[in-house]
Every structure is written in structure tokens, then in C-alpha cells.
Design a protein around this motif. Structure first.
Motif, mmCIF file in Angstrom:
data_model
loop_
_atom_site.group_PDB
_atom_site.id
_atom_site.type_symbol
_atom_site.label_atom_id
_atom_site.label_comp_id
_atom_site.label_asym_id
_atom_site.label_seq_id
_atom_site.Cartn_x
_atom_site.Cartn_y
_atom_site.Cartn_z
ATOM 1 N N GLY A 166 -4.584 7.882 6.772
ATOM 2 C CA GLY A 166 -4.009 9.138 6.324
ATOM 3 C C GLY A 166 -4.485 9.526 4.936
ATOM 4 O O GLY A 166 -5.137 8.750 4.234
ATOM 5 N N PHE A 167 -4.136 10.729 4.533
ATOM 6 C CA PHE A 167 -4.558 11.335 3.270
ATOM 7 C C PHE A 167 -3.398 11.225 2.286
ATOM 8 O O PHE A 167 -2.446 12.002 2.351
ATOM 9 N N PRO A 168 -3.418 10.245 1.380
ATOM 10 C CA PRO A 168 -2.248 10.013 0.526
ATOM 11 C C PRO A 168 -1.925 11.218 -0.356
ATOM 12 O O PRO A 168 -2.824 11.932 -0.820
ATOM 13 N N SER A 169 -0.653 11.418 -0.598
ATOM 14 C CA SER A 169 -0.229 12.506 -1.479
ATOM 15 C C SER A 169 -0.521 12.141 -2.928
ATOM 16 O O SER A 169 -0.661 10.961 -3.291
ATOM 17 N N ASP A 170 -0.588 13.150 -3.774
ATOM 18 C CA ASP A 170 -0.784 12.909 -5.198
ATOM 19 C C ASP A 170 0.370 12.089 -5.763
ATOM 20 O O ASP A 170 0.169 11.222 -6.618
ATOM 21 N N ALA A 171 1.579 12.375 -5.295
ATOM 22 C CA ALA A 171 2.745 11.645 -5.784
ATOM 23 C C ALA A 171 2.650 10.161 -5.437
ATOM 24 O O ALA A 171 2.985 9.289 -6.253
ATOM 25 N N THR A 172 2.185 9.871 -4.221
ATOM 26 C CA THR A 172 2.021 8.470 -3.815
ATOM 27 C C THR A 172 0.999 7.782 -4.700
ATOM 28 O O THR A 172 1.224 6.664 -5.185
ATOM 29 N N GLU A 173 -0.133 8.420 -4.918
ATOM 30 C CA GLU A 173 -1.176 7.807 -5.741
ATOM 31 C C GLU A 173 -0.698 7.603 -7.178
ATOM 32 O O GLU A 173 -1.013 6.583 -7.811
ATOM 33 N N SER A 174 0.060 8.540 -7.699
ATOM 34 C CA SER A 174 0.598 8.374 -9.051
ATOM 35 C C SER A 174 1.553 7.193 -9.121
ATOM 36 O O SER A 174 1.576 6.446 -10.110
ATOM 37 N N ALA A 175 2.343 7.001 -8.061
ATOM 38 C CA ALA A 175 3.258 5.857 -8.033
ATOM 39 C C ALA A 175 2.492 4.540 -7.941
ATOM 40 O O ALA A 175 2.884 3.534 -8.558
ATOM 41 N N VAL A 176 1.403 4.510 -7.179
ATOM 42 C CA VAL A 176 0.583 3.304 -7.105
ATOM 43 C C VAL A 176 -0.069 3.032 -8.461
ATOM 44 O O VAL A 176 -0.149 1.882 -8.904
ATOM 45 N N GLN A 177 -0.532 4.088 -9.136
ATOM 46 C CA GLN A 177 -1.086 3.914 -10.472
ATOM 47 C C GLN A 177 -0.053 3.293 -11.416
ATOM 48 O O GLN A 177 -0.374 2.386 -12.196
ATOM 49 N N ALA A 178 1.184 3.731 -11.330
ATOM 50 C CA ALA A 178 2.240 3.156 -12.163
ATOM 51 C C ALA A 178 2.439 1.677 -11.855
ATOM 52 O O ALA A 178 2.692 0.864 -12.760
ATOM 53 N N ASP A 179 2.313 1.309 -10.575
ATOM 54 C CA ASP A 179 2.420 -0.101 -10.196
ATOM 55 C C ASP A 179 1.270 -0.913 -10.774
ATOM 56 O O ASP A 179 1.463 -2.037 -11.237
#
Length: 501
Positions: A342-355
Motif C-alpha cells: 500500500g501507499f503509506p499516508s504522510d501521517a504514518t510516515e511522520s509517526a515512523v520517523q518519530a519512532d
């Protein structure tokens, strides 16, 4: 007279009962909050509806519940192997057994374990050694396979604990699974990220992580979808020195739909760099980068796919370290990464970056050196200097004095390999036709055929070994014929004095 105290006692009992019933609810809420706070990268992707289908790390768990091995190492002294795991489920690597296991010898990372249920583990890439893979480029290992990374060569810390990354420095370091399960294929949307570093990059092809061809060969435009990190400007006209995060979509590393990087982003650097790519398969691919130790993400490109890449034709193969056709000249560092369905949302990617930031990567202090010198070669076969007269005449040891035609720029790379650029025509020396034809200075830039190992002999002389066919360069016919890479043992014809100017 006793009714009021009895009522009070009953009220106290009722309140106590209510409090007792309420306590588990409070505890559950606290537990759920704690679990949410400890979600790892792939838990976050799953919550966003784009689950990880392949996930690798040499430093930590990418799921809060993962407690399995991270990678396997093999030591040179006795061929023994051991799996390197975690300090605890959902935690960081326990590298102490690796240090003990590798003491006094050399260890190689032989497999990266997939943390998802798909078991898409990545062993060392087969290169051209696998059935149907003859269309790719040879690796330096047995039968054209690639080689594994030195397990002790890239020390860092994560969360204050010692760890080791995957160092892709030696030519042909690569990992691959050519039968990946449940990964996006064709034009299905796909996302991915990796933690890397600008401490080691290159302008050659290709330090990649992501989807590639199942036959280690170039199957045409759009047959792969991987993150590329480096400074190779495939189409020319890039702005700044790089490196940049790009998409290797086959037959091109793209920093935008036209291939070039945004003019306002001249480089994307850091001790730790998070690199991101997502591709919906038809109309959009997006590139992002971030500081792996702090802050959020920057989108460097989001828009149309390049011409000729719609629709995508992705195959079920996951790779690290090389290009889709097993191009072996990319360099880089890898600590973790995942591929998503799937095509991850920007919000998801930002949360992974925070992790990633919260993981606490630090202390990446390994340094790498490149050098340039001006040299000539004098053949032991006849005592004459190697001559590169022009771009149509092969190299031959026939000169009695040193001039421009007998002078070369020697570029020594971070892995000790060299490239030679002739002063006579400013072209690079190549082991023509994959080493089956004589050496000639007629290339505009370095590639596998223009890469050599410089071997030092006991008598102080040197020998050149061509990377492409792993054969030694000889001054054929006692120097009367052109230089060619076709020998397997060192003798007088394969010995040269290296003269530095």
C-alpha cells in the motif's frame, strides 16, 4: 440507633466494591497507553493500513512483539555461524555474543532476517550464479555471487547500547531474496524506508533497498522500485554535490520525474539519514528524507512517474546493496528498513520517523578515505613503461621514457580498489569486453570494467587484477603484445613497478 452505622458500613462496602471493579479498567487504560507509546515502525505502518511485508534491522526490533533473530554471522576461522538477536522482545540488539564470537577472526553477515510473518529473509545475493540470472552483472563471490558485509566494520549505538550496521563498501556486497512472499507486484502500490548515512556514499550504481527483478537482470523500465541513496545523476544536470534520496525504477535513479534533484536541495546528509520512497504504481511516486536523530521529514519530490514508467511492473524480489541487475559499485550504510503493502499516508510516515528518532541512534564515527595520485607503470616483463597512446590503441609496455601517454591518475576508493585515467586522452582504462580484450583507455567514466584491485607483491612490485573477471593483468608476450586481464597467477609478466610522480 444501629441503622445509621449499618448504612454507613454498607455504603463503604459498596464504594470499595466499585473501586475494585474500576481498578482493572484503569490498569488496562494505562497498559494500552504504554503499548501505544512503545509501538515500533511496523506496528505504526500496520495501524495506518499499510503493513510491513518485509522488515530488516541489525539494530532493533521493528515490531513491539518481535523477539526473533535479527541477522546471522559467519566467522572465517572455522566457518561457524551464529544468530544475533535482541536483549528483549521489542528491544534493541544484544551484540555482546557477536563480539565474543568474532574475537580474533573475521565475521561476515550472511543473512538478514525478515521480522514479518512472511519470512522474506535476505541471504547474500546470488548475482549471476542463480539459474536464469546470466543477464546480470557478476559479483566477486563464487560463480558470480555477491559477498557479505564485514559484521564488525560499522559500530554504532542505539538507545545507548552497542550495535553494528551493514557496511556496503567492498565491491559486490549485496543481499537478495528472489522469491519474496506477499509483497507488492506489478502496479500495486508500495512504500518503503531505510535508515542510512551520508558517511559513506558513491556516485556509482547502486546502493539500493527495495523491490528488484527476480533474475538479477535488467528487465526494462519500471521492473523495480527501490530507494537509491547516492550522488549518481543518471540524466545529468543535477544541482549540488549530493547525496540524495531517489527512486531506482530501473534504467535510472530518479530524484524527480525528470531525474534531477530539486535545485533548492543540493544535498541530503547526516550521521544518520532516513530515506523514504512510495509509489502508487501509476500516477505518483514520492521521495522524502529526514535526520535520523531529530526532527521530521522533508519531501523532496511528490508527483508523476517518469515517462515510460506508468504502469509499474514490479517483481517479487527484495534487495539491499546493489542495483536490479546486480550493479555492484554502490556504497552505503544500512541499519534498518521495511517494505510495505500500500501507499503509506504522510501521517504514518511522520509517526515512523518519530519512532526512528526515539530509537536513539548515535556514535556513527567510522570514517572512509579516497585518494588520488599520479603514477606510471614499468613492466618487469621487459623493463618498459606502459603506454596509453590514444583511445583507439590498446595499452602496451613499449615506452623507454615517461611522458603524458605513460602517466595516469590513479583513484583509490574507500575499499582499496583503483581506477586509472590516462593523461593522454583523459579517458578511463577499461578491461574491454569483460576482460576478454586488451586494456584500452577509452571510457568516459568508471564502472565494473574500469575497476581494478592493486595487489602488492613481496618484491615491492604490484599486480593489477580486473574486477570484472577477477583475472590478473599481464604484459602479454613478454611485453611485445598489449596488456590483457587473462592470467590467474603472478609471474614476471604480471609484475609492474609502480612509480609515483
Amino acid at each position: 440507633m444501629h441503622a445509621l452505622p449499618t448504612l454507613r458500613r454498607r455504603m463503604r462496602l459498596l464504594i470499595a466494591l466499585l473501586l475494585a471493579l474500576a481498578l482493572p479498567v484503569i490498569g488496562l487504560t494505562t497498559t494500552q497507553t504504554a503499548a501505544a507509546a512503545t509501538q515500533k515502525a511496523c506496528d505504526i505502518y500496520a495501524s495506518g493500513g499499510t503493513p510491513c511485508v518485509a522488515a530488516y534491522s541489525t539494530t532493533r526490533a521493528l515490531f513491539a512483539s518481535y523477539g526473533g533473530p535479527l541477522y546471522q554471522i559467519k566467522r572465517a576461522s572455522d566457518g561457524g555461524t551464529v544468530n544475533v538477536g535482541l536483549r528483549s522482545a521489542g528491544g534493541v540488539v544484544n551484540s555482546a555474543p557477536q563480539v565474543s564470537f568474532c574475537a580474533g577472526t573475521t565475521c561476515t553477515i550472511t543473512q538478514l532476517y525478515d521480522q514479518t510473518a512472511n519470512a522474506n529473509h535476505m541471504p547474500i545475493s546470488p548475482g549471476t550464479s542463480c539459474a536464469g540470472c546470466s543477464g546480470g552483472l557478476n559479483g566477486p563471490g563464487p560463480n558470480g555471487a555477491d559477498i557479505g558485509a564485514n559484521a564488525m566494520a560499522l559500530p554504532v549505538t542505539i538507545g545507548g547500547q552497542p550495535a553494528y550496521g551493514v557496511l556496503v563498501n567492498d565491491i559486490g556486497t549485496g543481499y537478495r531474496n528472489n522469491a519474496a512472499r506477499n509483497v507488492p507486484t506489478g502496479a500495486q502500490p508500495e512504500g518503503m524506508y531505510m535508515m542510512t548515512s551520508s558517511q559513506l556514499t558513491s556516485g556509482s550504481c547502486c546502493f539500493d533497498f527495495g523491490s528488484a527483478e527476480t533474475n538479477d537482470s535488467d528487465d526494462g523500465n519500471a521492473t523495480m522500485n527501490a530507494i537509491y541513496y547516492g550522488s549518481a545523476c543518471w540524466v545529468g544536470g543535477c544541482t549540488g554535490p549530493g547525496p540524495w534520496v531517489g527512486g531506482d525504477l530501473e534504467n535510472g535513479m530518479y530524484f524527480s520525474d525528470n531525474g534531477r534533484n530539486p535545485t533548492n536541495i543540493q544535498s541530503e546528509t547526516g550521521m544518520f539519514v532516513s530515506a523514504w520512497e512510495k509509489n502508487n504504481g501509476t500516477t505518483n511516486f514520492t521521495l522524502k528524507y529526514g535526520n535520523g536523530q531529530s526532527g521530521g521529514l522533508t519531501t523532496s519530490y511528490a508527483g508523476a512517474l517518469p515517462n515510460g514508467y506508468n504502469p509499474m511492473k514490479v517483481q517479487p524480489s527484495i534487495e539491499l546493496g546493489t542495483g536490479g541487475d546486480n550493479s555492484t559499485l554502490g556504497k552505503g550504510e544500512f541499519f534498518e528498513g521495511a517494505v510495505t503493502a500500500g501507499f503509506p499516508s504522510d501521517a504514518t510516515e511522520s509517526a515512523v520517523q518519530a519512532d526512528l528518532v526515539a530509537a536513539g541512534y548515535a556514535n556513527n564515527t567510522t570514517t572512509f578515505h579516497r585518494s588520488t595520485s599520479v603514477v606510471s607503470f614499468r613492466a618487469h616483463a621487459n623493463g618498459k613503461y606502459v603506454d596509453a597512446p590514444n583511445n583507439t590503441t590498446s595499452l602496451i609496455a613499449d615506452a623507454t621514457t615517461v611522458g603524458p601517454a605513460e602517466t595516469f591518475d590513479m583513484f583509490t576508493d574507500t575499499d582499496g580498489t583503483i581506477g586509472l585515467r590516462a593523461h593522454s586522452d583523459n579517458n578511463w582504462v577499461t578491461a574491454e569486453s569483460n576482460g576478454s580484450a586488451p586494456l584500452i583507455a577509452n571510457r568516459g567514466g568508471p564502472g565494473p570494467w574500469e575497476t581494478f584491485y592493486l595487489l602488492h607483491n613481496p618484491d615491492g612490485s604490484v599486480t593489477l587484477r580486473a574486477y570484472n573477471n577477477q583475472h590478473l593483468v599481464t604484459a602479454e608476450n613478454a611485453g611485445a603484445s598489449a596488456l590483457i586481464a587473462n592470467r590467474t597467477a603472478v609471474g614476471p609478466w604480471e609484475e609492474f613497478d609502480l612509480i609515483t610522480h
